[in-house]
Design a protein around this motif. Sequence first.
Motif, mmCIF file in Angstrom:
data_model
loop_
_atom_site.group_PDB
_atom_site.id
_atom_site.type_symbol
_atom_site.label_atom_id
_atom_site.label_comp_id
_atom_site.label_asym_id
_atom_site.label_seq_id
_atom_site.Cartn_x
_atom_site.Cartn_y
_atom_site.Cartn_z
ATOM 1 N N LYS A 167 38.568 43.121 36.592
ATOM 2 C CA LYS A 167 39.390 42.414 35.624
ATOM 3 C C LYS A 167 39.992 41.167 36.259
ATOM 4 O O LYS A 167 40.514 41.218 37.375
ATOM 5 N N VAL A 168 39.935 40.045 35.521
ATOM 6 C CA VAL A 168 40.571 38.804 35.969
ATOM 7 C C VAL A 168 42.079 39.008 35.886
ATOM 8 O O VAL A 168 42.604 39.349 34.827
ATOM 9 N N PHE A 169 42.768 38.825 37.026
ATOM 10 C CA PHE A 169 44.218 39.046 37.014
ATOM 11 C C PHE A 169 45.028 37.790 37.336
ATOM 12 O O PHE A 169 46.246 37.798 37.188
ATOM 13 N N LYS A 170 44.361 36.702 37.732
ATOM 14 C CA LYS A 170 45.132 35.508 38.077
ATOM 15 C C LYS A 170 44.251 34.267 38.047
ATOM 16 O O LYS A 170 43.094 34.306 38.459
ATOM 17 N N HIS A 171 44.831 33.173 37.547
ATOM 18 C CA HIS A 171 44.257 31.826 37.632
ATOM 19 C C HIS A 171 45.211 30.984 38.445
ATOM 20 O O HIS A 171 46.421 31.173 38.377
ATOM 21 N N GLU A 192 44.360 18.354 40.443
ATOM 22 C CA GLU A 192 43.075 18.768 41.020
ATOM 23 C C GLU A 192 42.106 19.184 39.930
ATOM 24 O O GLU A 192 42.511 19.643 38.867
ATOM 25 N N GLU A 193 40.830 19.036 40.204
ATOM 26 C CA GLU A 193 39.799 19.447 39.255
ATOM 27 C C GLU A 193 39.261 20.837 39.580
ATOM 28 O O GLU A 193 38.469 21.383 38.827
ATOM 29 N N GLU A 194 39.679 21.402 40.715
ATOM 30 C CA GLU A 194 39.228 22.730 41.096
ATOM 31 C C GLU A 194 40.270 23.771 40.722
ATOM 32 O O GLU A 194 41.462 23.495 40.721
ATOM 33 N N MET A 195 39.782 24.951 40.401
ATOM 34 C CA MET A 195 40.682 26.058 40.107
ATOM 35 C C MET A 195 40.226 27.293 40.866
ATOM 36 O O MET A 195 39.091 27.358 41.344
ATOM 37 N N SER A 196 41.116 28.249 40.967
ATOM 38 C CA SER A 196 40.823 29.527 41.594
ATOM 39 C C SER A 196 40.942 30.619 40.549
ATOM 40 O O SER A 196 41.846 30.596 39.721
ATOM 41 N N VAL A 197 40.026 31.572 40.610
ATOM 42 C CA VAL A 197 40.054 32.743 39.746
ATOM 43 C C VAL A 197 40.077 33.965 40.660
ATOM 44 O O VAL A 197 39.310 34.045 41.627
ATOM 45 N N PHE A 198 40.963 34.904 40.343
ATOM 46 C CA PHE A 198 41.109 36.123 41.129
ATOM 47 C C PHE A 198 40.744 37.309 40.253
ATOM 48 O O PHE A 198 41.247 37.441 39.134
ATOM 49 N N ILE A 199 39.865 38.169 40.772
ATOM 50 C CA ILE A 199 39.410 39.348 40.039
ATOM 51 C C ILE A 199 39.579 40.566 40.937
ATOM 52 O O ILE A 199 39.274 40.508 42.135
ATOM 53 N N SER A 200 40.069 41.659 40.354
ATOM 54 C CA SER A 200 40.184 42.915 41.086
ATOM 55 C C SER A 200 39.127 43.881 40.579
ATOM 56 O O SER A 200 39.013 44.123 39.375
ATOM 57 N N TYR A 201 38.360 44.419 41.519
ATOM 58 C CA TYR A 201 37.346 45.419 41.217
ATOM 59 C C TYR A 201 37.838 46.750 41.784
ATOM 60 O O TYR A 201 37.432 47.162 42.868
ATOM 61 N N GLY A 202 38.775 47.364 41.092
ATOM 62 C CA GLY A 202 39.330 48.633 41.547
ATOM 63 C C GLY A 202 40.006 48.518 42.900
ATOM 64 O O GLY A 202 39.940 49.438 43.703
ATOM 65 N N GLY A 203 40.614 47.390 43.171
ATOM 66 C CA GLY A 203 41.295 47.162 44.449
ATOM 67 C C GLY A 203 40.495 46.314 45.420
ATOM 68 O O GLY A 203 41.052 45.770 46.368
ATOM 69 N N LEU A 204 39.194 46.189 45.216
ATOM 70 C CA LEU A 204 38.396 45.240 45.993
ATOM 71 C C LEU A 204 38.560 43.883 45.310
ATOM 72 O O LEU A 204 38.286 43.745 44.119
#
Length: 136
Positions: free
Chosen positions: A85-89, A95-107
Amino acid sequence: FDVKDIDQDGKKFDNVSRINAESQAYNFSLTLDINTEIYPIKVDDCFSLALTTRLRKDGEPDDQAWDQSGAESHADEYEYVMYGKVFKHQMKAGEEEMSVFISYGGLLMHLRGEEAQLSKLDLDTRVYLLMRKTMR
């Protein structure tokens, strides 16, 4: 992607490694936790990575449960699959770049790249990660 480094800050867990990789085709950088007991990976390995919200090849939504029917899916074409699940942007002003953070059951995964390519990954979106090793 090309694996550039593994466990840069030291190994935290026995069967999990954190890889840093750079995309060959796009301007993406990736940090990803991988269960190396079931999917060993090393520096200089190359892999293909896909993110999708559906595994079914017919385009229908997944049933939110493991499909044991044996029907073909996109996962059949890959060696390592996780569901998360995506949990943070994160995007810095100007800036033109972004970061996406996804948690895969803690990974965890941190994918950084152009906003135009990552903006479709909305917060709380359920996402499959599909990986397979490739040749250079």
